[in-house]
Write an enzyme that holds these catalytic residues in place. Structure first.
Site, short mmCIF file in Angstrom:
data_model
loop_
_atom_site.label_atom_id
_atom_site.label_comp_id
_atom_site.label_asym_id
_atom_site.label_seq_id
_atom_site.Cartn_x
_atom_site.Cartn_y
_atom_site.Cartn_z
N GLY A 298 1.01 -1.04 0.24
CA GLY A 298 -0.30 0.34 -0.07
C GLY A 298 0.66 0.97 -0.24
O GLY A 298 1.77 0.96 -0.34
N CYS A 299 0.60 2.19 0.94
CA CYS A 299 0.85 3.58 0.54
C CYS A 299 2.25 3.70 1.36
O CYS A 299 3.58 4.38 1.29
CB CYS A 299 0.38 4.21 1.84
SG CYS A 299 -1.68 4.49 0.84
#
Length: 353
Positions: A137-138
């Protein structure tokens, strides 16, 4: 130590003010939905502009994951090519001189992976080592730099590329009225970034103006996996976003940062450049408060959020490229790259110019 030679940041051509995107999403909501809530969420996101992979009028209600993912592969390939080529020019290298290509995304699926599809297009060697990452993800931009450093520590004469390509707009569930989806629709934008780094024995190591990677740390916080991620089904990617995330940052991440810095005889006040993933205004506010940082410390992250939105894993590369364009910090300056992702997890990378 690993040395960063180049960082690029590129965007699709379709750039819209936040108000235009808000109005478009309001039209997609089902009858009876609370459009006032959507407008409040978008207004509080502190995002002013975002780039989209496709023209705004092409977005709308759709449950065809296959068709949407095909659009992702098409657009991500083009955007990733641009980011890679720009980074090569800045680094003064050719594609054939890259020994490792690490690619990350969490907004679409591609098999063969994106970096494999780029081999012929940009002229990478057929024997280039490839490492596609999905699911971080981020946090993947910071994690990718940490893993690149690990690789170059063992291959000190090599050059490596980190490529992040995120098309967040293609994951939006336009008829989903959950708070998690409304927040995602207010924050996330599309973009790509590429970073080229070399090991300590590479011929270009000594001449690079970019920062050196000193150390990295990954941390998983058990029992929090239900708070951030994707719910994946025939509809595509549906955002999972717990309200507790700012509290987790306050309880765990601030202490993690202090502990990591202490290992290197540093304190938060010693950090000259914060390359912090702009997960959202609340996360930045909490981090600033918990670490007793001055308002200027996370200014680069707030500018990135305002100008392009949350780019998932590409955000930290956008922030780092902005620092470089403004002129590198003075020699000896300390930088900290940090990002958060599903797990719940944090990734920290210590830099020094």
């Amino acid at each position: 130590m690993t040395r960063v030679l180049a960082v690029s940041s590129v965007f699709p051509p379709h750039r819209h003010p936040q108000a235009e995107i808000t109005a478009a999403l309001a039209r997609f909501l089902p009858a009876g939905a609370n459009t006032a809530l959507l407008h409040r969420v978008h207004a509080s996101a502190r995002v002013e502009y975002r780039h989209l992979a496709f023209p705004l009028e092409r977005y709308g209600p759709s449950n065809d994951f296959g068709a949407t993912n095909a659009l992702f592969v098409q657009a991500a390939f083009e955007l990733g090519t641009r980011a890679l080529e720009l980074a090569l020019v800045e680094a003064g290298l050719t594609a054939r001189e890259l020994d490792l290509v690490m690619s990350t995304t969490v907004t679409g699926l591609a098999t063969p992976s994106l970096e494999a599809r780029l081999v012929t297009r940009v002229g990478l060697r057929p024997d280039v080592k490839r490492l596609p990452l999905f699911g971080l993800g981020c946090a993947a931009g910071a994690a990718g730099l940490g893993h690149t450093h690990d690789y170059l520590s063992g291959h000190p004469d090599h050059a490596a590329l980190l490529l992040s390509t995120e098309l967040c707009s293609l994951t939006l569930q336009s008829t989903d009225t959950s708070m998690a989806n409304l927040v995602a629709g207010a924050l996330f934008g599309d973009g790509a970034g590429a970073l080229i780094a070399v090991g300590r024995d590479h011929p270009l190591h000594g001449n690079a103006p970019g920062p050196a990677v000193v150390a990295s740390r990954s941390r998983l916080y058990p029992g929090t996996e239900h708070l951030l991620g994707w719910d994946i089904g025939h509809w595509g990617f549906r955002m999972v976003l717990g309200r507790e995330l700012p509290d987790l940052v306050r309880l765990y991440v601030a202490e993690e940062i202090e502990s990591f810095l202490a290992e290197h005889d540093l304190k938060p006040g010693d950090v000259d450049a914060w390359i912090c993933h702009p997960g959202g205004p609340k996360v930045l506010d909490v981090l600033e408060e918990a670490l007793a940082l001055p308002e200027s410390a996370l200014a680069a992250s707030r500018r990135s959020l305002a100008s392009v939105g949350n780019l998932s894993s590409a955000s930290v590369l956008h922030i780092l490229s902005g620092l470089r364009e403004a002129g590198p910090p003075p020699p000896g300056s300390v930088g900290l790259m940090l990002a958060f992702g599903p797990g719940f997890a944090s990734e920290l990378v210590l830099l020094r110019w």
